[in-house]
Scaffold this motif. Structure first.
Motif: not given
Length: 81
Positions: A21-27
Motif C-alpha cells: 500500500v505504501r509503495a503504491r501510494r508513494a508511486q
C-alpha cells in the motif's frame, strides 16, 4: 530450520500488505492523509495499516485499492500474497 509461529506468519502478511500500500501510494505521489481521505479511512488507522499493525478487512482493502486506482488483487500480488 526454525519454525515460524502462525502469529508471526500473520504479522508478516500484514507487514507485506502495508508495504505494498505504501509503495503504491508513494508511486502515485499521494500523502498518507490524501489516501486516507480518498479511501474514507481515518488517517491514523491508515498509518497502522501501512506499518502492518492492523488486520485489514476486505472492504478496507477494496476502498484502498480504489483510491490507489488498482484492483484489490493487484495489492495482494504486490505484497506477494
Amino acid at each position: 530450520m526454525p519454525r515460524v509461529s502462525a502469529s508471526q506468519d500473520q504479522d508478516q502478511i500484514l507487514v507485506r500488505l502495508g508495504a505494498a500500500v505504501r509503495a503504491r501510494r508513494a508511486q502515485l505521489g499521494f500523502s498518507q492523509e490524501a489516501l486516507a481521505d480518498a479511501a474514507e479511512i481515518d488517517r491514523s488507522h491508515m498509518g497502522k495499516i501501512e506499518r502492518g499493525e492492523r488486520n485489514v478487512t476486505f472492504l478496507n482493502i477494496a476502498r484502498i485499492a480504489k483510491a490507489l486506482q488498482c484492483k484489490p488483487s493487484d495489492l495482494l500480488l504486490e505484497a506477494g500474497l
